[in-house]
Structures are given as C-alpha cells and as structure tokens.
Design a protein around this motif. Structure first.
Motif, PDB file in Angstrom:
ATOM      1  N   GLU A  24      -8.980 -37.017 -17.066  1.00 48.43           N
ATOM      2  CA  GLU A  24      -9.898 -36.611 -16.015  1.00 48.43           C
ATOM      3  C   GLU A  24      -9.745 -37.479 -14.770  1.00 48.43           C
ATOM      4  N   LEU A  27      -5.094 -39.219 -10.822  1.00 45.49           N
ATOM      5  CA  LEU A  27      -5.103 -38.862  -9.409  1.00 45.49           C
ATOM      6  C   LEU A  27      -3.674 -38.709  -8.925  1.00 45.49           C
ATOM      7  N   CYS A  64     -11.100 -44.445 -11.819  1.00 50.80           N
ATOM      8  CA  CYS A  64     -10.931 -43.108 -11.233  1.00 50.80           C
ATOM      9  C   CYS A  64     -10.834 -43.156  -9.713  1.00 50.80           C
ATOM     10  N   TYR A  65     -10.731 -44.338  -9.137  1.00 49.68           N
ATOM     11  CA  TYR A  65     -10.750 -44.479  -7.683  1.00 49.68           C
ATOM     12  C   TYR A  65      -9.487 -45.153  -7.161  1.00 49.68           C
ATOM     13  N   ASN A  86     -12.404 -41.325  -4.007  1.00 52.82           N
ATOM     14  CA  ASN A  86     -12.493 -40.730  -5.335  1.00 52.82           C
ATOM     15  C   ASN A  86     -11.332 -39.781  -5.612  1.00 52.82           C
ATOM     16  N   ARG A  87     -11.336 -39.177  -6.782  1.00 55.59           N
ATOM     17  CA  ARG A  87     -10.221 -38.315  -7.206  1.00 55.59           C
ATOM     18  C   ARG A  87     -10.084 -37.055  -6.359  1.00 55.59           C
ATOM     19  N   ASN A  88     -11.143 -36.707  -5.602  1.00 58.27           N
ATOM     20  CA  ASN A  88     -11.098 -35.526  -4.740  1.00 58.27           C
ATOM     21  C   ASN A  88     -10.653 -35.861  -3.319  1.00 58.27           C
ATOM     22  N   LEU A  90     -12.164 -38.077  -1.272  1.00 59.80           N
ATOM     23  CA  LEU A  90     -13.312 -38.367  -0.414  1.00 59.80           C
ATOM     24  C   LEU A  90     -13.597 -39.862  -0.386  1.00 59.80           C
TER      25      LEU A  90
END
Length: 104
Positions: A24, A27, A64-65, A86-88, A90
């Motif tokens: 999850e 990245l 996750c960053y 973050n993974r998106n 942002l």
C-alpha cells in the motif's frame, strides 16, 4: 490448541499484514518527479517557502512518505526546507528552517 500452531498462525497473520502494508505504501515516484511536484505547488501556493537562489536537494523515503530536502549552497546551519509528500503526490507538511539572515 498446540502452542506451536498458535505461534505459527500469529506470525503468519502479522507477516501477511506487514507485506500488505508495504504494498500500500509503495510510491512509484522518482526523485525528479518529487522535485517537480514541489516546484509546481510553489507556483500555486503562497504559503510554501520560496526556493533558495543557490541550493542543493535530495529525496528520501520514510514509510509511506517522501521527504524532499533543500539546503542553501554552500551549506549553512539552519538554512533548509523539508517537504513531506504522501503517496498521492500531495504536500502534507513543510519545515522551514530558513535563518533570518542569508549571505548575499
């Protein structure tokens, strides 16, 4: 229930969850893509610290960053910026360690 079976089931369950969590958080962004995200956001947002005239930068991954770090060149203590992304893609946090006085 046999203790060994219970121990095996516990390790199997927690090991599976750790592997799922790692997936999850994966990245697929390169260092240059992270830098581009910060540059683009600076054009849109006035609350982000401006870049230095002369700077070095690097990207590291923490959980996750991504951490995008800039420092003034030549390096001066307490003159840096850290962006957490973050993974998106942002920006979720910024640390502005810019000293009050910079050399000319």
């Amino acid at each position: 229930m046999n203790f060994k079976v219970l121990l095996f089931l516990c390790f199997g369950f927690f090991g599976f969850n750790a592997a799922a969590s790692a997936e999850e958080c994966s990245l697929p962004l390169t260092d240059q893509q992270i830098k581009d995200i910060v540059d683009q956001e600076r054009l849109k947002r006035s609350d982000l610290p401006r870049s230095f005239d002369k700077q070095g930068w690097r990207v590291t991954k923490k959980g996750c960053y991504y951490l995008y770090m800039e420092s003034y060149e030549p390096e001066i203590p307490d003159v840096f910026h850290v962006f957490r992304i973050n993974r998106n893609g942002l920006i979720v946090d910024v640390i502005d360690g810019q000293a009050k006085i910079l050399p000319p």
